[in-house]
Scaffold this motif. Structure first.
Motif, PDB file in Angstrom:
ATOM      1  N   PHE A 231       0.814  -1.210   0.000  1.00 30.28           N
ATOM      2  CA  PHE A 231       0.000   0.000   0.000  1.00 30.28           C
ATOM      3  C   PHE A 231       0.853   1.269   0.000  1.00 30.28           C
ATOM      4  O   PHE A 231       0.313   2.373  -0.063  1.00 30.28           O
ATOM      5  CB  PHE A 231      -0.934  -0.009   1.211  1.00 30.28           C
ATOM      6  N   TYR A 232       2.180   1.119   0.071  1.00 28.06           N
ATOM      7  CA  TYR A 232       3.068   2.275   0.133  1.00 28.06           C
ATOM      8  C   TYR A 232       4.085   2.293  -0.996  1.00 28.06           C
ATOM      9  O   TYR A 232       5.091   3.000  -0.899  1.00 28.06           O
ATOM     10  CB  TYR A 232       3.791   2.316   1.488  1.00 28.06           C
ATOM     11  N   LEU A 233       3.834   1.546  -2.063  1.00 23.65           N
ATOM     12  CA  LEU A 233       4.839   1.465  -3.114  1.00 23.65           C
ATOM     13  C   LEU A 233       5.106   2.816  -3.774  1.00 23.65           C
ATOM     14  O   LEU A 233       6.237   3.096  -4.185  1.00 23.65           O
ATOM     15  CB  LEU A 233       4.422   0.433  -4.164  1.00 23.65           C
ATOM     16  N   ASP A 234       4.097   3.661  -3.882  1.00 25.95           N
ATOM     17  CA  ASP A 234       4.346   4.986  -4.462  1.00 25.95           C
ATOM     18  C   ASP A 234       5.306   5.786  -3.588  1.00 25.95           C
ATOM     19  O   ASP A 234       6.151   6.545  -4.096  1.00 25.95           O
ATOM     20  CB  ASP A 234       3.034   5.752  -4.619  1.00 25.95           C
ATOM     21  N   ARG A 235       5.189   5.642  -2.283  1.00 21.69           N
ATOM     22  CA  ARG A 235       6.078   6.338  -1.359  1.00 21.69           C
ATOM     23  C   ARG A 235       7.469   5.690  -1.337  1.00 21.69           C
ATOM     24  O   ARG A 235       8.496   6.375  -1.315  1.00 21.69           O
ATOM     25  CB  ARG A 235       5.464   6.306   0.043  1.00 21.69           C
ATOM     26  N   VAL A 236       7.489   4.365  -1.353  1.00 21.42           N
ATOM     27  CA  VAL A 236       8.756   3.626  -1.357  1.00 21.42           C
ATOM     28  C   VAL A 236       9.602   3.987  -2.572  1.00 21.42           C
ATOM     29  O   VAL A 236      10.841   3.939  -2.526  1.00 21.42           O
ATOM     30  CB  VAL A 236       8.461   2.111  -1.308  1.00 21.42           C
ATOM     31  N   ALA A 237       8.936   4.383  -3.651  1.00 21.22           N
ATOM     32  CA  ALA A 237       9.662   4.725  -4.887  1.00 21.22           C
ATOM     33  C   ALA A 237      10.666   5.852  -4.692  1.00 21.22           C
ATOM     34  O   ALA A 237      11.564   6.038  -5.530  1.00 21.22           O
ATOM     35  CB  ALA A 237       8.663   5.097  -5.981  1.00 21.22           C
ATOM     36  N   ALA A 238      10.555   6.584  -3.586  1.00 22.98           N
ATOM     37  CA  ALA A 238      11.543   7.632  -3.306  1.00 22.98           C
ATOM     38  C   ALA A 238      12.952   7.061  -3.164  1.00 22.98           C
ATOM     39  O   ALA A 238      13.943   7.793  -3.297  1.00 22.98           O
ATOM     40  CB  ALA A 238      11.150   8.372  -2.026  1.00 22.98           C
ATOM     41  N   MET A 239      13.060   5.764  -2.905  1.00 20.67           N
ATOM     42  CA  MET A 239      14.384   5.141  -2.765  1.00 20.67           C
ATOM     43  C   MET A 239      14.941   4.625  -4.083  1.00 20.67           C
ATOM     44  O   MET A 239      16.088   4.167  -4.125  1.00 20.67           O
ATOM     45  CB  MET A 239      14.306   3.978  -1.766  1.00 20.67           C
ATOM     46  N   ASP A 240      14.166   4.664  -5.140  1.00 22.47           N
ATOM     47  CA  ASP A 240      14.605   4.059  -6.393  1.00 22.47           C
ATOM     48  C   ASP A 240      15.957   4.596  -6.858  1.00 22.47           C
ATOM     49  O   ASP A 240      16.831   3.835  -7.282  1.00 22.47           O
ATOM     50  CB  ASP A 240      13.561   4.287  -7.496  1.00 22.47           C
ATOM     51  N   ARG A 241      16.143   5.900  -6.786  1.00 18.43           N
ATOM     52  CA  ARG A 241      17.387   6.500  -7.281  1.00 18.43           C
ATOM     53  C   ARG A 241      18.536   6.359  -6.291  1.00 18.43           C
ATOM     54  O   ARG A 241      19.699   6.578  -6.647  1.00 18.43           O
ATOM     55  CB  ARG A 241      17.156   7.971  -7.606  1.00 18.43           C
ATOM     56  N   LEU A 242      18.220   6.001  -5.057  1.00 17.80           N
ATOM     57  CA  LEU A 242      19.246   5.903  -4.021  1.00 17.80           C
ATOM     58  C   LEU A 242      19.808   4.501  -3.867  1.00 17.80           C
ATOM     59  O   LEU A 242      20.929   4.333  -3.371  1.00 17.80           O
ATOM     60  CB  LEU A 242      18.654   6.331  -2.662  1.00 17.80           C
ATOM     61  N   ALA A 243      19.030   3.490  -4.281  1.00 18.04           N
ATOM     62  CA  ALA A 243      19.334   2.119  -3.882  1.00 18.04           C
ATOM     63  C   ALA A 243      20.327   1.402  -4.795  1.00 18.04           C
ATOM     64  O   ALA A 243      20.863   0.361  -4.411  1.00 18.04           O
ATOM     65  CB  ALA A 243      18.042   1.314  -3.814  1.00 18.04           C
ATOM     66  N   GLY A 244      20.549   1.891  -5.995  1.00 19.74           N
ATOM     67  CA  GLY A 244      21.489   1.232  -6.901  1.00 19.74           C
ATOM     68  C   GLY A 244      21.001  -0.116  -7.387  1.00 19.74           C
ATOM     69  O   GLY A 244      21.813  -1.006  -7.669  1.00 19.74           O
ATOM     70  N   ARG A 246      18.730  -2.717 -10.031  1.00 20.30           N
ATOM     71  CA  ARG A 246      18.586  -2.852 -11.476  1.00 20.30           C
ATOM     72  C   ARG A 246      17.230  -2.381 -11.970  1.00 20.30           C
ATOM     73  O   ARG A 246      17.057  -2.082 -13.155  1.00 20.30           O
ATOM     74  CB  ARG A 246      18.807  -4.310 -11.885  1.00 20.30           C
ATOM     75  N   ARG A 247      16.246  -2.364 -11.077  1.00 21.40           N
ATOM     76  CA  ARG A 247      14.883  -1.994 -11.461  1.00 21.40           C
ATOM     77  C   ARG A 247      14.273  -1.122 -10.377  1.00 21.40           C
ATOM     78  O   ARG A 247      14.721  -1.157  -9.221  1.00 21.40           O
ATOM     79  CB  ARG A 247      14.019  -3.253 -11.614  1.00 21.40           C
ATOM     80  N   PRO A 248      13.213  -0.373 -10.679  1.00 22.65           N
ATOM     81  CA  PRO A 248      12.458   0.298  -9.625  1.00 22.65           C
ATOM     82  C   PRO A 248      11.913  -0.733  -8.642  1.00 22.65           C
ATOM     83  O   PRO A 248      11.575  -1.857  -9.018  1.00 22.65           O
ATOM     84  CB  PRO A 248      11.328   1.008 -10.385  1.00 22.65           C
ATOM     85  N   ILE A 249      11.802  -0.337  -7.378  1.00 27.81           N
ATOM     86  CA  ILE A 249      11.376  -1.281  -6.346  1.00 27.81           C
ATOM     87  C   ILE A 249      10.027  -1.893  -6.672  1.00 27.81           C
ATOM     88  O   ILE A 249       9.816  -3.104  -6.483  1.00 27.81           O
ATOM     89  CB  ILE A 249      11.370  -0.584  -4.968  1.00 27.81           C
ATOM     90  N   ALA A 250       9.092  -1.109  -7.174  1.00 32.07           N
ATOM     91  CA  ALA A 250       7.756  -1.641  -7.482  1.00 32.07           C
ATOM     92  C   ALA A 250       7.816  -2.756  -8.515  1.00 32.07           C
ATOM     93  O   ALA A 250       6.974  -3.669  -8.498  1.00 32.07           O
ATOM     94  CB  ALA A 250       6.843  -0.523  -7.969  1.00 32.07           C
ATOM     95  N   GLU A 251       8.815  -2.732  -9.385  1.00 34.46           N
ATOM     96  CA  GLU A 251       8.907  -3.756 -10.420  1.00 34.46           C
ATOM     97  C   GLU A 251       9.247  -5.124  -9.841  1.00 34.46           C
ATOM     98  O   GLU A 251       8.878  -6.153 -10.415  1.00 34.46           O
ATOM     99  CB  GLU A 251       9.938  -3.351 -11.472  1.00 34.46           C
ATOM    100  N   TYR A 252       9.944  -5.152  -8.720  1.00 38.20           N
ATOM    101  CA  TYR A 252      10.211  -6.453  -8.085  1.00 38.20           C
ATOM    102  C   TYR A 252       8.910  -7.082  -7.595  1.00 38.20           C
ATOM    103  O   TYR A 252       8.765  -8.304  -7.626  1.00 38.20           O
ATOM    104  CB  TYR A 252      11.205  -6.287  -6.932  1.00 38.20           C
ATOM    105  N   PHE A 253       7.978  -6.245  -7.160  1.00 44.89           N
ATOM    106  CA  PHE A 253       6.686  -6.772  -6.723  1.00 44.89           C
ATOM    107  C   PHE A 253       5.887  -7.328  -7.893  1.00 44.89           C
ATOM    108  O   PHE A 253       5.062  -8.223  -7.716  1.00 44.89           O
ATOM    109  CB  PHE A 253       5.881  -5.680  -6.010  1.00 44.89           C
ATOM    110  N   ARG A 254       6.137  -6.811  -9.085  1.00 41.07           N
ATOM    111  CA  ARG A 254       5.378  -7.272 -10.252  1.00 41.07           C
ATOM    112  C   ARG A 254       6.072  -8.416 -10.992  1.00 41.07           C
ATOM    113  O   ARG A 254       5.481  -9.017 -11.880  1.00 41.07           O
ATOM    114  CB  ARG A 254       5.145  -6.098 -11.195  1.00 41.07           C
ATOM    115  N   ALA A 255       7.309  -8.710 -10.607  1.00 37.15           N
ATOM    116  CA  ALA A 255       8.054  -9.770 -11.295  1.00 37.15           C
ATOM    117  C   ALA A 255       8.493 -10.908 -10.384  1.00 37.15           C
ATOM    118  O   ALA A 255       8.686 -12.031 -10.858  1.00 37.15           O
ATOM    119  CB  ALA A 255       9.291  -9.173 -11.979  1.00 37.15           C
ATOM    120  N   ASN A 256       8.666 -10.650  -9.085  1.00 36.30           N
ATOM    121  CA  ASN A 256       9.241 -11.648  -8.181  1.00 36.30           C
ATOM    122  C   ASN A 256       8.373 -11.969  -6.972  1.00 36.30           C
ATOM    123  O   ASN A 256       8.738 -12.842  -6.186  1.00 36.30           O
ATOM    124  CB  ASN A 256      10.602 -11.174  -7.657  1.00 36.30           C
TER     125      ASN A 256
END
Length: 329
Positions: A231-244, A246-256
């Motif tokens: 329920f917080y993936l839009d907020r969690v996306a703030a870490m996408d550019r910081l985490a290094g 391979r994919r945006p964090i939300a994409e792991y939820f849609r693939a793994n």
């Protein structure tokens, strides 16, 4: 419509004895509820009583899993000694009730290499469909590198891992979930909130630690509608550019990551999950016996959901059948 249920718990007398040796006072709420409550007979039942409960709920096949904390709060040697007998007992129940029961392996996570070996045996020899693990083990979160042997084995086998909540670490429990009396404290730290926050954070840590980058084929199953974090993936996306990563964090939820209700039959949460990850990433779980479905309520939840028949079939059986079809046994 065939209905599979993927978070269906049991316990054994040997595991109960091991818990009592480790913690005679049964201070951990889940051990206390499993060992000395009205739920205990249902957890011990791997026979006709469980099948009757499934029939009442409208569930065709249950995937059996050792209830939390499983073997994960035991000393390594004791956990290793118990994992094979526990899985053998569950496998015997599956053989007695073909088509009605399947199995998730119980693993001795305090000894990760031995746990990985047991996962290979449970899948290859016993015919299990993966493993269920709880979110922390021996004071360590399951994102820690020492547990990666388990994920390597699961990816190699193409076998899913169900990540179940566990009681938060003692320091966290003491700081956040105490002060209201034992019944409220216990529920606040487990099924009301603490479990779900802790398991969701564990999945985020797994992503940030690079587990899915190292093991891109690993498939995780996450109960209780994604353990808060969905329920917080839009907020969690703030870490996408910081985490290094391979994919945006939300994409792991849609693939793994697959999502189940874990006993929370909420149309609102179903709608949100459909919007967030899609019907191809949702499966069913009833959380027996901690949640009791009656008079066809498990089947009715999906039958009456305002979704297409195609999506209904995906959630009830097709996603699971497709997932386990690729297991290397």
């Amino acid at each position: 419509m065939k209905l599979y249920a993927l978070e269906e718990h049991f316990v054994t007398e040997d595991v109960i004895d091991a818990w009592r040796r480790r913690d005679p006072g049964l201070t951990e709420p889940m051990m206390r509820w499993a060992v000395a409550s009205e739920l205990t007979p249902a957890l011990l039942d791997l026979g006709d009583g469980r099948v009757a409960a499934m029939d009442d709920a409208g569930i065709d096949t249950s995937v059996l899993s050792l209830t939390t904390p499983g073997l994960q709060n035991l000393a390594a040697a004791e956990a290793v000694a118990l994992q094979a007998p526990t899985n053998d007992l569950a496998a015997a129940a599956v053989r007695r009730h073909p088509g009605r029961f399947r199995g998730f392996a119980a693993l001795a996570t305090p000894a990760p290499a031995a746990a990985a070996d047991e996962l290979r045996r449970a899948v290859g020899e016993l015919g299990f469909d993966g493993a269920l693990v709880n979110a922390n083990s021996g004071g360590r979160s399951l994102d820690a590198p020492e547990f990666w042997d388990i994920y390597e084995a699961a990816e190699d086998l193409r076998a899913p891992v169900y990540l179940h909540p566990s009681v938060p670490f003692p320091a966290v429990t003491e700081s956040y979930y105490r002060g209201f009396g034992t019944p409220v404290d216990d529920m606040l730290s487990t099924g009301a909130f603490g479990w779900h926050y802790d398991a969701g954070l564990t999945v985020l840590r797994m992503i940030l630690a690079g587990v899915f980058d190292r093991f891109p084929g690993l498939q995780l199953i996450l109960g209780h509608w994604g353990e808060v974090v969905l329920f917080y993936l839009d907020r969690v996306a703030a870490m996408d550019r910081l985490a290094g990563l391979r994919r945006p964090i939300a994409e792991y939820f849609r693939a793994n990551i697959f999502i189940t209700p874990g006993g929370i039959s909420s149309p609102k949460y179903l709608r949100w999950s459909l919007e967030t990850v899609g019907a191809g990433r949702i499966m069913y779980a009833s959380d027996h016996p901690f949640n009791r479905e009656h008079a066809g309520s498990a089947r009715r939840f999906l039958a009456e959901a305002p979704i297409s028949d195609e999506d209904r079939a995906r959630i009830a059986h097709r996603n699971w059948e497709g997932l386990v079809a690729g297991i290397r046994r």
